[in-house]
Design a protein around this motif. Structure first.
Motif, PDB file in Angstrom:
ATOM      1  N   ARG A 274       0.833  -1.203   0.000  1.00 19.80           N
ATOM      2  CA  ARG A 274       0.000   0.000   0.000  1.00 19.80           C
ATOM      3  C   ARG A 274       0.869   1.255   0.000  1.00 19.80           C
ATOM      4  O   ARG A 274       0.576   2.224  -0.717  1.00 19.80           O
ATOM      5  CB  ARG A 274      -0.941  -0.005   1.216  1.00 19.80           C
ATOM      6  N   VAL A 275       1.933   1.245   0.792  1.00 18.40           N
ATOM      7  CA  VAL A 275       2.828   2.404   0.824  1.00 18.40           C
ATOM      8  C   VAL A 275       3.554   2.552  -0.511  1.00 18.40           C
ATOM      9  O   VAL A 275       3.744   3.674  -1.007  1.00 18.40           O
ATOM     10  CB  VAL A 275       3.837   2.286   1.990  1.00 18.40           C
ATOM     11  N   TYR A 276       3.926   1.433  -1.108  1.00 22.10           N
ATOM     12  CA  TYR A 276       4.595   1.490  -2.412  1.00 22.10           C
ATOM     13  C   TYR A 276       3.693   2.194  -3.434  1.00 22.10           C
ATOM     14  O   TYR A 276       4.139   3.066  -4.187  1.00 22.10           O
ATOM     15  CB  TYR A 276       4.947   0.092  -2.909  1.00 22.10           C
ATOM     16  N   ASP A 277       2.439   1.816  -3.462  1.00 20.83           N
ATOM     17  CA  ASP A 277       1.493   2.437  -4.402  1.00 20.83           C
ATOM     18  C   ASP A 277       1.350   3.931  -4.123  1.00 20.83           C
ATOM     19  O   ASP A 277       1.213   4.737  -5.053  1.00 20.83           O
ATOM     20  CB  ASP A 277       0.128   1.757  -4.297  1.00 20.83           C
ATOM     21  N   ALA A 278       1.388   4.306  -2.843  1.00 23.12           N
ATOM     22  CA  ALA A 278       1.236   5.721  -2.483  1.00 23.12           C
ATOM     23  C   ALA A 278       2.479   6.526  -2.848  1.00 23.12           C
ATOM     24  O   ALA A 278       2.384   7.687  -3.268  1.00 23.12           O
ATOM     25  CB  ALA A 278       0.949   5.855  -0.990  1.00 23.12           C
ATOM     26  N   VAL A 279       3.644   5.920  -2.700  1.00 21.94           N
ATOM     27  CA  VAL A 279       4.895   6.628  -2.995  1.00 21.94           C
ATOM     28  C   VAL A 279       5.135   6.716  -4.498  1.00 21.94           C
ATOM     29  O   VAL A 279       5.663   7.712  -5.003  1.00 21.94           O
ATOM     30  CB  VAL A 279       6.087   5.910  -2.311  1.00 21.94           C
ATOM     31  N   SER A 280       4.737   5.693  -5.237  1.00 25.31           N
ATOM     32  CA  SER A 280       4.883   5.629  -6.694  1.00 25.31           C
ATOM     33  C   SER A 280       6.303   5.943  -7.155  1.00 25.31           C
ATOM     34  O   SER A 280       6.568   6.957  -7.804  1.00 25.31           O
ATOM     35  CB  SER A 280       3.902   6.608  -7.372  1.00 25.31           C
ATOM     36  N   PRO A 281       7.280   5.089  -6.826  1.00 27.50           N
ATOM     37  CA  PRO A 281       8.661   5.322  -7.265  1.00 27.50           C
ATOM     38  C   PRO A 281       8.771   5.411  -8.787  1.00 27.50           C
ATOM     39  O   PRO A 281       7.956   4.837  -9.524  1.00 27.50           O
ATOM     40  CB  PRO A 281       9.409   4.098  -6.737  1.00 27.50           C
ATOM     41  N   THR A 282       9.774   6.128  -9.259  1.00 20.93           N
ATOM     42  CA  THR A 282      10.002   6.272 -10.695  1.00 20.93           C
ATOM     43  C   THR A 282      10.809   5.084 -11.212  1.00 20.93           C
ATOM     44  O   THR A 282      11.156   4.170 -10.466  1.00 20.93           O
ATOM     45  CB  THR A 282      10.778   7.570 -10.981  1.00 20.93           C
ATOM     46  N   ASP A 283      11.140   5.120 -12.499  1.00 17.86           N
ATOM     47  CA  ASP A 283      11.941   4.061 -13.102  1.00 17.86           C
ATOM     48  C   ASP A 283      13.442   4.351 -13.038  1.00 17.86           C
ATOM     49  O   ASP A 283      14.252   3.559 -13.536  1.00 17.86           O
ATOM     50  CB  ASP A 283      11.537   3.857 -14.573  1.00 17.86           C
ATOM     51  N   GLU A 284      13.830   5.470 -12.443  1.00 19.99           N
ATOM     52  CA  GLU A 284      15.241   5.828 -12.381  1.00 19.99           C
ATOM     53  C   GLU A 284      16.031   4.792 -11.582  1.00 19.99           C
ATOM     54  O   GLU A 284      15.577   4.296 -10.555  1.00 19.99           O
ATOM     55  CB  GLU A 284      15.412   7.204 -11.749  1.00 19.99           C
ATOM     56  N   ILE A 285      17.235   4.499 -12.070  1.00 18.13           N
ATOM     57  CA  ILE A 285      18.077   3.498 -11.432  1.00 18.13           C
ATOM     58  C   ILE A 285      19.081   4.189 -10.524  1.00 18.13           C
ATOM     59  O   ILE A 285      20.082   4.744 -10.980  1.00 18.13           O
ATOM     60  CB  ILE A 285      18.795   2.636 -12.480  1.00 18.13           C
ATOM     61  N   THR A 286      18.787   4.197  -9.253  1.00 16.62           N
ATOM     62  CA  THR A 286      19.669   4.741  -8.237  1.00 16.62           C
ATOM     63  C   THR A 286      19.342   4.042  -6.929  1.00 16.62           C
ATOM     64  O   THR A 286      18.227   3.535  -6.761  1.00 16.62           O
ATOM     65  CB  THR A 286      19.507   6.270  -8.083  1.00 16.62           C
ATOM     66  N   ASP A 287      20.292   3.999  -6.022  1.00 10.97           N
ATOM     67  CA  ASP A 287      20.043   3.331  -4.756  1.00 10.97           C
ATOM     68  C   ASP A 287      18.986   4.049  -3.928  1.00 10.97           C
ATOM     69  O   ASP A 287      18.487   3.500  -2.963  1.00 10.97           O
ATOM     70  CB  ASP A 287      21.349   3.229  -3.954  1.00 10.97           C
ATOM     71  N   PHE A 288      18.634   5.258  -4.322  1.00  9.53           N
ATOM     72  CA  PHE A 288      17.639   6.029  -3.587  1.00  9.53           C
ATOM     73  C   PHE A 288      16.235   5.874  -4.161  1.00  9.53           C
ATOM     74  O   PHE A 288      15.326   6.628  -3.823  1.00  9.53           O
ATOM     75  CB  PHE A 288      18.040   7.518  -3.587  1.00  9.53           C
ATOM     76  N   ASN A 289      16.059   4.878  -5.016  1.00  8.58           N
ATOM     77  CA  ASN A 289      14.761   4.690  -5.660  1.00  8.58           C
ATOM     78  C   ASN A 289      14.464   3.193  -5.798  1.00  8.58           C
ATOM     79  O   ASN A 289      15.382   2.379  -5.897  1.00  8.58           O
ATOM     80  CB  ASN A 289      14.772   5.346  -7.042  1.00  8.58           C
ATOM     81  N   TYR A 290      13.175   2.841  -5.773  1.00 10.10           N
ATOM     82  CA  TYR A 290      12.771   1.440  -5.914  1.00 10.10           C
ATOM     83  C   TYR A 290      11.757   1.276  -7.039  1.00 10.10           C
ATOM     84  O   TYR A 290      10.557   1.215  -6.814  1.00 10.10           O
ATOM     85  CB  TYR A 290      12.204   0.915  -4.581  1.00 10.10           C
ATOM     86  N   PRO A 291      12.240   1.210  -8.296  1.00  5.79           N
ATOM     87  CA  PRO A 291      11.322   0.924  -9.402  1.00  5.79           C
ATOM     88  C   PRO A 291      10.698  -0.464  -9.209  1.00  5.79           C
ATOM     89  O   PRO A 291      11.141  -1.254  -8.378  1.00  5.79           O
ATOM     90  CB  PRO A 291      12.236   0.973 -10.634  1.00  5.79           C
ATOM     91  N   TRP A 292       9.693  -0.756 -10.008  1.00  6.59           N
ATOM     92  CA  TRP A 292       8.900  -1.965  -9.812  1.00  6.59           C
ATOM     93  C   TRP A 292       9.737  -3.225  -9.809  1.00  6.59           C
ATOM     94  O   TRP A 292       9.558  -4.122  -8.974  1.00  6.59           O
ATOM     95  CB  TRP A 292       7.804  -2.058 -10.875  1.00  6.59           C
TER      96      TRP A 292
END
Length: 374
Positions: free
Chosen positions: A268-286
């Motif tokens: 549920r939190v993942y859906d709310a945050v909606s991470p981008t597709d960018e590849i960096t350790d500070f992001n969680y794409p699908w």
């Protein structure tokens, strides 16, 4: 001397770790400059015993120590002898790192205010390098950054940069105990920043790193709970990290029902945050979120792990090769939990050996250990 040492040695965090040859070079340089170890202790800020251990190859040699020896040598000898004896300490570390040490150091000395936006942009690029190239590539740059930042932090927002760099640096260390020490320093730095989002992210990222690795479960739970409490339910990247770490810590400690409930909240939190597709350790794409889900369900012995592995295969970028190995080790864990421990272990070893050694991470080795322990 520099390039030859780099070819033979192992550059670790901007230092030559336990390198007797480099230590002997430094001793020779100090002797040529007619300086004692006590003199170098005063110049470097380390104890005489520590200086002795560095020169004997029993201690790692930080970038700032290399530069201190070069400076001392420059003061006491002529250019010809300096070139022969040391060849420029800056050549022993990445030129970019040496430049950053000197630039930032003189900025601090001259009273210039570090550009916070510049540091944050640099940190983001480090996150990209961490993902695409691995821990060993960014470790020396992080060490160079931190050697400067520890002398140049003069504003709360800079403590936020320090905190995040400390977390990433902790992830490049060789064992959970070392990582935890750095994560705890990062938590202190985050608190000094006065920024709640930074505090949540630092605690959450530490929880995820330890939880995913199945290491130091009580500490992972502590970090996760700190982040969850600080977030007060507000979705953020930090809370997402914390929940992912929390689910894994629960699963590895045998609390499977609670882990499943926590995973529902994580999604549920993942859906709310909606991470981008960018590849960096500070992001969680699908695809990266699917890696976390795959291991979690493998640990739970849940066939849904195969669905998550399908998501990884469908969405993982081609250059993220080591994450294919993650998924293969998750399959190996499922095989072992299904009753074929030897088959699972053989499958896991084969998968890990297929990955070039410089792409392997601590997480992968710990996962193989987990398969052995099923």
């Amino acid at each position: 001397m520099g390039p030859e040492i780099l070819r033979r040695g192992h550059l670790l965090g901007g230092v030559m770790a336990g390198n007797p040859e480099l230590g002997e070079q430094l001793r020779a340089t100090r002797n040529e400059a007619a300086l004692t170890q006590a003199d170098m202790a005063k110049r470097t800020g380390y104890s005489v015993t520590h200086v002795t251990n560095m020169e004997c190859g029993r201690r790692s040699i930080p970038d700032d120590v290399l530069l201190a020896y070069e400076e001392a040598h420059r003061e006491r000898t002529d250019m010809r002898r300096r070139t022969v004896a040391l060849g420029g300490a800056a050549m022993l570390i990445a030129p970019e790192a040496a430049s950053r040490i000197l630039t930032r150091g003189f900025d601090a000395l001259l009273g210039s205010t570090p550009d916070n936006d510049d540091w944050n942009e640099h940190l983001y690029r480090l996150g990209e390098d961490y993902m695409t190239s691995g821990a060993s590539v960014v470790q020396s740059t992080l060490a160079a950054d931190l050697s400067v930042l520890q002398h140049a932090v003069d504003a709360p927002e800079m403590w936020a940069v320090v905190a995040k760099e400390l977390v990433v640096f902790g992830k490049t260390t060789k064992g959970p105990a070392d990582a935890i020490r750095w994560y705890r320093k990062a938590a202190v730095a985050a608190k000094r920043s006065g920024d709640r989002d930074t505090q949540i992210w630092v605690a959450g990222r530490a929880a995820l790193a330890l939880g995913y690795e199945g290491a130091a479960t009580p500490t992972a739970l502590t970090f996760a709970r700190q982040a969850i409490e600080l977030s007060n339910g507000a979705p953020s990247a930090g809370l997402l990290n914390a929940l992912m770490g929390y689910t894994h810590a629960l699963a590895t400690s045998g609390h499977h029902r609670e882990a499943r409930e926590a995973w529902d909240e994580t999604q549920r939190v993942y859906d709310a945050v909606s991470p981008t597709d960018e590849i960096t350790d500070f992001n969680y794409p699908w695809w990266r979120f699917a890696v976390v889900g795959s291991l979690l369900h493998a640990r739970l012995g849940d066939p849904k792990a195969e669905q998550w592995q399908g998501e990884i295969a469908a969405h993982r970028p081609a250059n993220m090769v080591r994450f294919e190995t993650h998924a293969e080790l998750h399959k190996a864990l499922m095989i072992a939990k299904g009753g074929d421990k030897e088959g699972g272990l053989t499958y896991g070893k084969t998968a890990l050996e297929a990955l070039p050694e410089d792409k392997r991470s601590q997480s992968l080795y710990l996962m193989l250990d987990e398969i052995r322990g099923v």
